[in-house]
Enzyme design. Sequence first.
Site, PDB file in Angstrom:
ATOM      1  N   SER A 142       8.995   5.223   2.199  1.00  0.00           N
ATOM      2  CA  SER A 142       7.275   5.492   2.596  1.00  0.00           C
ATOM      3  C   SER A 142       7.359   7.243   2.669  1.00  0.00           C
ATOM      4  O   SER A 142       7.964   7.671   3.449  1.00  0.00           O
ATOM      5  CB  SER A 142       6.965   4.918   3.880  1.00  0.00           C
ATOM      6  OG  SER A 142       5.456   4.969   3.966  1.00  0.00           O
ATOM      7  N   GLY A 143       6.342   7.633   1.888  1.00  0.00           N
ATOM      8  CA  GLY A 143       5.995   9.066   1.958  1.00  0.00           C
ATOM      9  C   GLY A 143       6.697   9.940   0.956  1.00  0.00           C
ATOM     10  O   GLY A 143       6.435  11.158   0.862  1.00  0.00           O
ATOM     11  N   THR A 147       2.874   6.667  -4.876  1.00  0.00           N
ATOM     12  CA  THR A 147       1.687   6.339  -5.679  1.00  0.00           C
ATOM     13  C   THR A 147       1.272   7.323  -6.490  1.00  0.00           C
ATOM     14  O   THR A 147       0.506   7.245  -7.443  1.00  0.00           O
ATOM     15  CB  THR A 147       0.728   6.283  -4.294  1.00  0.00           C
ATOM     16  OG1 THR A 147       1.235   5.093  -3.702  1.00  0.00           O
ATOM     17  CG2 THR A 147      -0.641   5.961  -4.770  1.00  0.00           C
ATOM     18  N   ASN A 189       3.253   8.537   6.386  1.00  0.00           N
ATOM     19  CA  ASN A 189       2.599   8.614   5.206  1.00  0.00           C
ATOM     20  C   ASN A 189       1.019   8.571   5.390  1.00  0.00           C
ATOM     21  O   ASN A 189       0.461   7.519   5.922  1.00  0.00           O
ATOM     22  CB  ASN A 189       3.087   7.730   4.277  1.00  0.00           C
ATOM     23  CG  ASN A 189       2.193   8.143   2.717  1.00  0.00           C
ATOM     24  OD1 ASN A 189       1.667   9.314   2.533  1.00  0.00           O
ATOM     25  ND2 ASN A 189       2.885   7.413   1.695  1.00  0.00           N
ATOM     26  N   SER A 192      -0.466   5.658   2.542  1.00  0.00           N
ATOM     27  CA  SER A 192       0.552   4.633   2.478  1.00  0.00           C
ATOM     28  C   SER A 192       0.034   3.607   1.811  1.00  0.00           C
ATOM     29  O   SER A 192      -1.081   2.912   2.326  1.00  0.00           O
ATOM     30  CB  SER A 192       1.241   4.218   3.706  1.00  0.00           C
ATOM     31  OG  SER A 192       2.392   3.378   3.537  1.00  0.00           O
ATOM     32  N   SER A 193       0.611   3.086   0.751  1.00  0.00           N
ATOM     33  CA  SER A 193       0.527   1.825   0.179  1.00  0.00           C
ATOM     34  C   SER A 193       0.909   0.454   0.958  1.00  0.00           C
ATOM     35  O   SER A 193       2.057   0.445   1.271  1.00  0.00           O
ATOM     36  CB  SER A 193       1.019   1.546  -1.271  1.00  0.00           C
ATOM     37  OG  SER A 193       0.687   2.539  -2.093  1.00  0.00           O
ATOM     38  N   GLY A 419       7.461   1.569  -0.034  1.00  0.00           N
ATOM     39  CA  GLY A 419       8.700   2.189   0.085  1.00  0.00           C
ATOM     40  C   GLY A 419       9.599   1.533   1.248  1.00  0.00           C
ATOM     41  O   GLY A 419       8.997   0.811   2.365  1.00  0.00           O
ATOM     42  N   GLU A 421      11.012   1.022   4.834  1.00  0.00           N
ATOM     43  CA  GLU A 421      10.309   1.369   6.078  1.00  0.00           C
ATOM     44  C   GLU A 421      11.460   1.042   7.184  1.00  0.00           C
ATOM     45  O   GLU A 421      11.761  -0.125   7.222  1.00  0.00           O
ATOM     46  CB  GLU A 421       8.969   0.656   6.103  1.00  0.00           C
ATOM     47  CG  GLU A 421       7.818   1.267   5.325  1.00  0.00           C
ATOM     48  CD  GLU A 421       6.690   0.677   5.473  1.00  0.00           C
ATOM     49  OE1 GLU A 421       5.638   1.118   4.670  1.00  0.00           O
ATOM     50  OE2 GLU A 421       6.481  -0.544   6.385  1.00  0.00           O
TER      51      GLU A 421
END
Length: 1102
Positions: A142-143, A147, A189, A192-193, A419, A421
């Site tokens: 994540s981050g 995306t 993030n 974040s998605s 991602g 986590e």
Amino acid sequence: MGASLSSQAEACLRSPVLSAGTFSDPISAGMAPPGEPGPLAFDDGEDLAALEELDEAKLLHSLSGRFQQQRIYTYIGDILIAMNPFQSLPLYEKPVSEKYQNYDKGTLPPHIFAIADRAYQAMLGRLATGPQNQCIVISGESGAGKTESTKLLLQHIMHLCKGNSQLEQQILQVNPLLEAFGNAQTVMNDNSSRFGKYIQLRFQRNTVRGAKLSEYLLEKSRVVQQDAGERNFHVFYYMFAGLTAEEREMYGLLDPSLYRYISGWFRAEVVADCWKHKYWEMRNALDMVGFQEQEQVDMQAILAGVLSLGNVTFQAQEHNGAVKVSEASTGWLKAAAGQFGVQEEELLKCLICKVSVTRGEQIQRFHTQQQAEDARDSIAKKAYGRVFGWIVHKINELLAESVDPEVELKEIGILDIFGFENFVVNRFEQLCINLANEQLQQFFNYHIFQLEQAVYQEEGLPWETITFNNNKPILDLFLAKPLGLLSLLDEQSAFPQATDKTFVDKLNSTFKGNSHFQPCRGPVLGFSIIHYAGKVQYTSSGFLEKNRDTLPANIRGLFINSVTPLLSVLFTATVSRTGTLMPHLKAKVLPGAADNFNSTRKQSVGAQFRHSLSVLMERMYSANPHFVRCIKPNSRKEPGVIDSQVVLEQLRYNGLLETIRIRRNGFAWRPSFEEFAERYRILLIKPDVPLTRESCLEILQSTELKDWRCGKSRLFFKYWHQELLAKSMEHLEKAAIIIQKTYKAFCCRKSYQELVAEHRAREKQLQEEAERERNRQLKLESQAQRTVTSPVPVPRRKRPQPLPRCQAGADSLSQPPVPRPRSKLTESTPFDNFLRSRPCPVLGTERQAGEEEEMRQMKRGATLRWFRDTQAQKVMQDNGAFPGWLHGMISRREAENLLMEKPLGCFLVRISQSRPGYTLSYRAKSRCRHYMIEMQPNARYVILGEDRAHTSLTDLVQYHRTMGIQPFMETLTMPCEQKGDGDSDYEELKFHTLALCPADGEKQPQKEQAGLNGLPAVRHIQHVGAATVLEHMHFKKSKNCQEQQPSPGKEGAELSPHEAGVARHVFPRLYPSIRLAMWEIQQFSADPLNGSSATLPLKPQH
């Protein structure tokens, strides 16, 4: 913990990570410009697989050095590493995009555009393999920038298509729309998605024909609960910042600080401005994709209802122990019921009690306070989840390909999934997210390590086995049946008396001794799993409830009977095995009817996610993969800073060192003898080449390839061999084109010479016949002179009188028009009205010309009916006259003649002659340009190729007076006003429109009455000049139309071009119950006895 508010505001105002933009002079910032050699000395690390010696230290040094020079992309063979710079870089402008178009890999530095181009060319069959489906897998924690990488890939693939269709712009608008509803800020993030998506772009040859979107596991629990430093989904904040005060009142929204679900995150004006801009982008994306106005209104009303429902609190009654809604939240309950379009009493009953039917008798059981709060939150989560699922379904419906089912389409899939986590508190959602990342890692290992090394052993190639971190045991721990973690979770969820503790006890007893599972010690109820990326401790609280995903009894029937159309559709819909929403026709549910929505046959969330992952893997295994590995340089989201320890951990668990080793020593491309000979036998330049091993070796000997190997049944090539062979094929293709050109020229020349010879023979024959006829006449004259007769007077032939103008004009309609030279101000643009795209007419008989004229008149009449029925009232101004820049149905050449002597930027809008629609013509430097204006099914106007939709033609014109039109970015300046000199160019338009809307007390002209009595309409269609009479066509518009149109000079005069389109959206009707509820909340908040001093300027109106 999250960053400070000021840093969040700065991050919000900065251009998105990895997005196109400008950056301060990189040289003055101490960094080399992108793509230029820098001062750091290392072995040209653009492709790490080309380095002779490599260990962790050298790998980290190479990536760090490139990152400091803003070289954020690096190759490992055909795999791309992308490091998130946390800032905008000048790497994505149009000139850069133009370079990465069917380019030579060795000539340009690594780039995300290169992966898009490679996938596109491979899909078309222009590389080593034939045409086949492709997939691009973007992975990272994540981050790391997944995306934004997805957006850049879509952007470049749409650029490669170069179709300039509206579908391409609609596809590009999908990402900002889904980000608003599916992304949120986390501690790792800012964007974040909170869901996964797989986008399938479907192509017919080199043109995109449609798109399909699959979504995975939306984190619905975020709607009702966010950890410290985190926020709810973006759309809630966008609504409060973007809606005007009047619109907020219409939706029943109060001050954002009052809502429990969004935690009052409105403290900085700079952040609110950013959210306001994002709201305009979201509304424009909804318009561009094709959502109807009423659907958008219902959607925002449901979101407002979710927020109001979150403020409903409960308290126990003293006399019977049941719960009731607290006095402070009665107004919120009333507001939620009004926003959902249901009865307040029925909604209250679903919250505080459960009604069951036993032997025909209704039994009512009251909830405890905790059960009532759980019911409230479950309704909010389910409603939001259904809205999101419906958005995805609607996108697929609007972007579906419209081609013959028998036509074979190729596709490029892009996977953008959450991602890996590891938070302070990890729940059910993190477990599913990390399971998905385990699947992706296994997919990567299979293609890069397992499949490749297994083929080497089968083919007998000498190979030293490369060990890698195989995560298959971890996947077995999750997915095995019947003793996998998800299977045990479903088993416990089926028992009504099971709890989170019994579930953890079951896991501890089942996985005792498993090296990848560890029970938790201490007061925390949970367990730990050793993932491929490290150890993660999960808190099991809420696992069973989230997996069951149940709703309060009878809530589905209540929402199906809602007066809000969209809410009824959402809860009438069914859910597939993979969790996909499938809306169908509305069916009313009778009160008290059996509710099977929560039956045991319903799929659990874990089962749906497992099935969806299985379908995803099947799609990806059937396609040719391309990998993008995203790396996060530091955990603080600071630009230009690299944390060696953070990067090294990602390099290790991603197995990048092993990947480099296998890409350096291995063979990435392994075609069979038949596949290779079938595709490359043309290199031998001889016919009937057999598909055998000997033919393959003969082909390779004719090339200059090195370092390839020959196995028992296939050949083995390095990853760069595909491009070298493609160049050889390209050379022969160019030679073949020259041969074809020469042969076609020879055939055409021969055919021309035959026609000339035939023509000359025919002329000679006619001359001979004429000579014979002349001789015969002379002979007859000589015989007549010998015979003596009295002369007979011959009457003189009268000189023909000229025909009247009207008769000549009528006769000319049956003759094909005489072409005249094109204007020098003409430029053919890809956005024109397709006049030149039609096939040229073949010269033939008068019958063919008459049929063509009849077809033109039919199209013309259809366009006039379209304008009369759907556009006349919309285009008219408040005074009943048409705008001066609307010039009716004139041709392209006439528009150019009108604009020829006008200043730059002078424009007009004309009705198309061949299709229902408009064309914008305007004067540019030394030429005129013409752009199609398309009216979408949701009544929005879009210039073909633009990324913004408009509610009216007037809005479109006003917007482009300040914003340039792509691709030349030139703005409109002044309208080309109508002359009004009495010419009858628009008589047919006047006739059709007046026939629909005559003014009160006015009589129609005699010519129009004649048309109504049956005279042919063609008599009124006379193409004379470019002047117009539209400005004299005054109509009395209905009162409703005048009320819907905002008057100029009021609030809209001060709005920006982005805001102007949003401000003209239709407001929803406010239910009286919502207004009364808002007044009650205001009174309670203003009461000093309640400890609140909030005052809201709202009064009840009846």
